[in-house]
Design a protein around this motif. Structure first.
Motif, mmCIF file in Angstrom:
data_model
loop_
_atom_site.group_PDB
_atom_site.id
_atom_site.type_symbol
_atom_site.label_atom_id
_atom_site.label_comp_id
_atom_site.label_asym_id
_atom_site.label_seq_id
_atom_site.Cartn_x
_atom_site.Cartn_y
_atom_site.Cartn_z
ATOM 1 N N VAL A 358 0.853 -1.189 0.000
ATOM 2 C CA VAL A 358 0.000 0.000 0.000
ATOM 3 C C VAL A 358 0.892 1.244 0.000
ATOM 4 C CG1 VAL A 358 -1.723 1.293 1.291
ATOM 5 C CG2 VAL A 358 -1.846 -1.199 1.205
ATOM 6 N N ARG A 361 -1.222 5.936 3.349
ATOM 7 C CA ARG A 361 -1.947 5.553 4.563
ATOM 8 C C ARG A 361 -3.441 5.482 4.272
ATOM 9 N NH1 ARG A 361 -4.777 8.525 8.247
ATOM 10 N NH2 ARG A 361 -4.944 7.699 10.384
ATOM 11 N N ILE A 362 -4.083 4.438 4.773
ATOM 12 C CA ILE A 362 -5.529 4.284 4.608
ATOM 13 C C ILE A 362 -6.163 4.323 5.991
ATOM 14 C CG2 ILE A 362 -7.391 2.860 3.702
ATOM 15 C CD1 ILE A 362 -5.362 1.474 1.904
ATOM 16 N N SER A 364 -9.105 3.979 8.772
ATOM 17 C CA SER A 364 -10.192 3.026 8.918
ATOM 18 C C SER A 364 -10.967 3.333 10.190
ATOM 19 C CB SER A 364 -9.649 1.597 8.942
ATOM 20 O OG SER A 364 -10.698 0.656 8.948
ATOM 21 N N VAL A 372 -11.344 -2.493 1.297
ATOM 22 C CA VAL A 372 -10.986 -1.333 0.479
ATOM 23 C C VAL A 372 -10.701 -1.786 -0.945
ATOM 24 C CG1 VAL A 372 -9.393 0.606 0.223
ATOM 25 C CG2 VAL A 372 -9.991 -0.212 2.512
ATOM 26 N N PRO A 387 -5.671 2.484 -3.262
ATOM 27 C CA PRO A 387 -7.093 2.497 -2.897
ATOM 28 C C PRO A 387 -7.879 3.379 -3.849
ATOM 29 C CG PRO A 387 -5.817 3.861 -1.377
ATOM 30 C CD PRO A 387 -4.820 3.158 -2.255
ATOM 31 N N GLY A 389 -10.603 5.208 -3.261
ATOM 32 C CA GLY A 389 -10.884 6.502 -2.644
ATOM 33 C C GLY A 389 -12.149 7.165 -3.125
ATOM 34 N N GLN A 413 -6.168 2.078 10.987
ATOM 35 C CA GLN A 413 -5.503 2.502 9.760
ATOM 36 C C GLN A 413 -4.685 1.354 9.198
ATOM 37 O OE1 GLN A 413 -2.080 5.073 9.989
ATOM 38 N NE2 GLN A 413 -1.586 4.432 12.056
#
Length: 649
Positions: A358, A361-362, A364, A372, A387, A389, A413
């Motif tokens: 990845v 940063r995702i 959550s 995702v 992602p 998005g 995250q």
């Protein structure tokens, strides 16, 4: 799905809370426990119509295949004992019998000692013979005899009765998907008709006052019914037979009547919308009146998909999917497909998985397992998962993604640089030929069209100019489209490049202030005067752009530190800015001239920006990169860009 009820009563605006939020695993286990075991729906089909169906029962062979001993080659049926001493120096002479055995011809003469019978491939073996010698291994000896100069073993070049399939043998098992090979096995046994799992008839209903069917005109605040079409197609893909009953408005009596008719005529009911327990969401309330046991789960710790409602009414499954397309499709494939395939007698779906990193940063939400959607590209050290998005309301999130990753319910995250497992939507990774990450522009589609027509796949991921530069520095793309103005040098794009990147000129596009024609706060003013006028009016609402976008840099220059009403409304595209102004949700914003003109808005030019490409030098020699450069410089692309309102560099 109607989220705002029509009643002006404030009490009607209150939403019930989800009674019990279940984990994905528990919700699915409860749903399956309420449905299974159950008898498989079955029907009889002619062999020609059985392709793709699942067998409803085991099939045993009614005959031997082959049904008789037969020859595997063209040659002569012989007694192996007659040729035991045959060799190059000791040929054996055999007299020919007065018949030739062809396919479909039953032999009438016995092969006696010292004789042979001519036989074709597939011909039944005559009485007395126990081997076949190939015609290539014999020599004629007059018109009625042959010489054989090699010994043969018993059974040579013979397929015995039942050697392929034996009478009473289990031929195919229940649940087997009938393909061309299975058709051949059944035909070989003389089976003309088989019992197969009948496709479950699945009623599909969309709910909501706002829904309009494709082909009709949209009214104010209307949207096209996406879920009806996509859910019906997904049902057909997974062994069901979809019966689309249309979009039903938020009228409790009408909706209940349609749901009752659906359950009477079909084996399963799937609705979309009406799951969130709002005042306008009626479906879950109706279910309690349709049969026992009723609702099994309403609220699942999933993102997307929390509002999912699972029910069983008098033995028939009823599912209410969330209204947003991505939520609806993800929960359908993850939670409903296993049940549907089981009802259809189909084997469980197998999902391919790959490892990917990845790049960003995702964030959550604690307490909910989040799935995702991601797009995969090839990076320096392996696959990179970007992602989408776009949110659960985006139709393209599901359609354009390669797969999804999972963030555990206990995590808030997934950090940038994390290597994670991606579950694919297709059996194999579809790595695109060309990867473009950065700022999106409609002009880009005009250039890449040539590549698509040439059979090349192009993946374009919109993350803004700065996000694209970061991806290019990490070697995750071929090109990063950028339009970044450097205040110090007053030069576009070039000051932002680092070693390993080179600038490819693209085109020029006019950025400016967009407003509704006739608005006297903006008519006749230049860009700076227009912004000053907007700032002087507290009722004047702006629409901004997302951080990292080149347009955002221009807006901030004009605002000079001011933060007017609407500043924190930050959509990610020029089209969204124009839509906000055209629909009176904002009074002004900044977009490009072609977008403003397309929706009939007023436009005040501010700056002609440079939409260029940061090329990753290390990827310059790739054939897809060269194809893009050729397309960019072609007369056809330049003409298309000019027609769209851009000025090629």
């Amino acid at each position: 799905m109607t989220m705002i009820p029509k009643s002006p009563d404030r009490s009607a605006l209150q939403q019930e809370q989800f009674l019990t939020i279940l984990s994905r695993e528990e919700a699915l286990a409860r749903f399956e426990a309420a449905l299974f075991p159950r008898a498989l729906l079955s029907e009889s089909r002619k062999l020609a119509a059985a392709l793709g169906a699942a067998l409803a029962e085991d099939i045993t062979a009614p005959i031997d295949v082959p049904p008789f001993d037969r020859s595997n080659v063209d040659g002569f049926a012989v007694r192996s004992a007659d040729l035991a001493a045959a060799g190059e120096g000791a040929p054996v002479r055999l007299a020919l019998n007065g018949e030739t055995v062809h396919c479909g011809t039953a032999p009438t003469l016995q092969v006696a000692p010292g004789t042979a019978t001519p036989i074709a491939t597939g011909g039944p073996l005559p009485r007395g013979a126990d081997a076949v010698v190939m015609v290539e291994h014999t020599q004629p000896d007059g018109p009625d005899a042959i010489e054989v100069r090699r010994a043969v073993s018993p059974g040579q070049f013979i397929s015995y009765a039942g050697s392929d399939i034996a009478r009473g043998e289990a031929l195919l098992r229940a649940g087997t998907i009938i393909g061309s090979r299975e058709i051949g096995m059944l035909a070989a046994c003389g089976i003309a008709e088989v019992g197969v799992a009948r496709k479950p008839r699945v009623a599909v209903i969309s709910t909501g006052d706002e829904l309009v069917q494709p082909g009709q005109s949209l009214g104010a605040a209307d949207i096209y019914d996406t879920n009806g079409a996509i859910v019906a197609a997904a049902i057909d893909e997974n062994g069901g037979e979809a019966v689309f009953l249309g979009a039903i408005p938020d009228d409790e009596a009408k909706l209940e009547a349609v749901m009752r008719r659906a359950l009477a005529d079909c084996d399963m009911l799937v609705l979309s919308g009406g799951t969130s327990k709002g005042a306008g969401d009626l479906s879950h309330r109706i279910i309690g009146r349709l049969g026992a046991p009723g609702i099994i789960a309403h609220g699942v710790a999933l993102k997307p998909g929390k509002p999912l409602c699972l029910a069983v009414c008098d033995g028939k499954p009823v599912v209410i999917l969330p209204g947003f397309p991505t939520s609806a499709m993800f929960t359908f494939h993850d939670m409903i497909v296993p049940v549907l395939r089981r009802m259809a007698g189909q084997p469980p779906r197998t999902d391919a998985k790959v490892k990917a990193t990845v790049p960003v940063r995702i964030a959550s939400e604690l307490g909910r397992t989040e799935f995702v959607m991601v797009s995969l590209v090839e990076g320096k050290g392996g696959l990179i998962a970007y992602p989408s998005g776009k949110g659960s309301g985006a139709i393209t999130s599901f359609a354009q993604a390669d797969g999804f990753l999972r963030i555990d319910a206990l995590a808030d995250q997934m950090s940038a640089g994390t290597e994670t497992e991606v579950t694919l939507f297709t059996p194999h990774v579809r790595v695109p030929d060309l990867v473009i990450v950065g700022s999106h522009c409609t002009g880009l589609d005009l250039v890449t069209a040539q590549l698509a027509h040439a059979g090349l796949t192009v993946r374009s991921i919109a993350v803004g100019s700065l996000g694209g530069l970061a991806a290019a520095k990490r070697g995750e793309c071929d090109f990063a489209p950028i339009h970044l103005f450097d205040d110090r040098s007053e030069i576009y794009n070039a000051p932002y490049l680092v070693e390993g990147l080179e600038l490819v000129p693209g085109w020029r596009r006019m950025q400016g202030i967009v407003f509704r024609k006739g608005d006297t706060r903006f008519e006749g003013l230049n860009a700076k005067e227009a912004v000053a006028s907007a700032l002087a009016d507290r009722t004047c609402i702006m629409v901004n752009r997302n951080q990292g976008a080149g347009t955002r840099i221009l807006i901030d220059r004009l605002l000079g530190g001011a933060r007017p009403e609407g500043y924190w409304n930050q959509p990610r595209s020029h089209n969204a800015v124009a839509a906000a102004v055209a629909q009176h949700r904002a009074d002004w914003g900044m977009t490009i001239a072609p977008v403003a003109h397309a929706v009939g808005l007023g436009f005040i030019p501010f700056a002609e920006e440079h939409y260029d490409f940061a090329l990753v030098t290390a990827r310059k020699d790739r054939s897809a990169v060269q194809a893009f450069l050729d397309a960019l410089g072609s007369d056809a692309a330049r003409a298309a860009l000019e027609r769209a309102g851009f000025r090629p560099a």
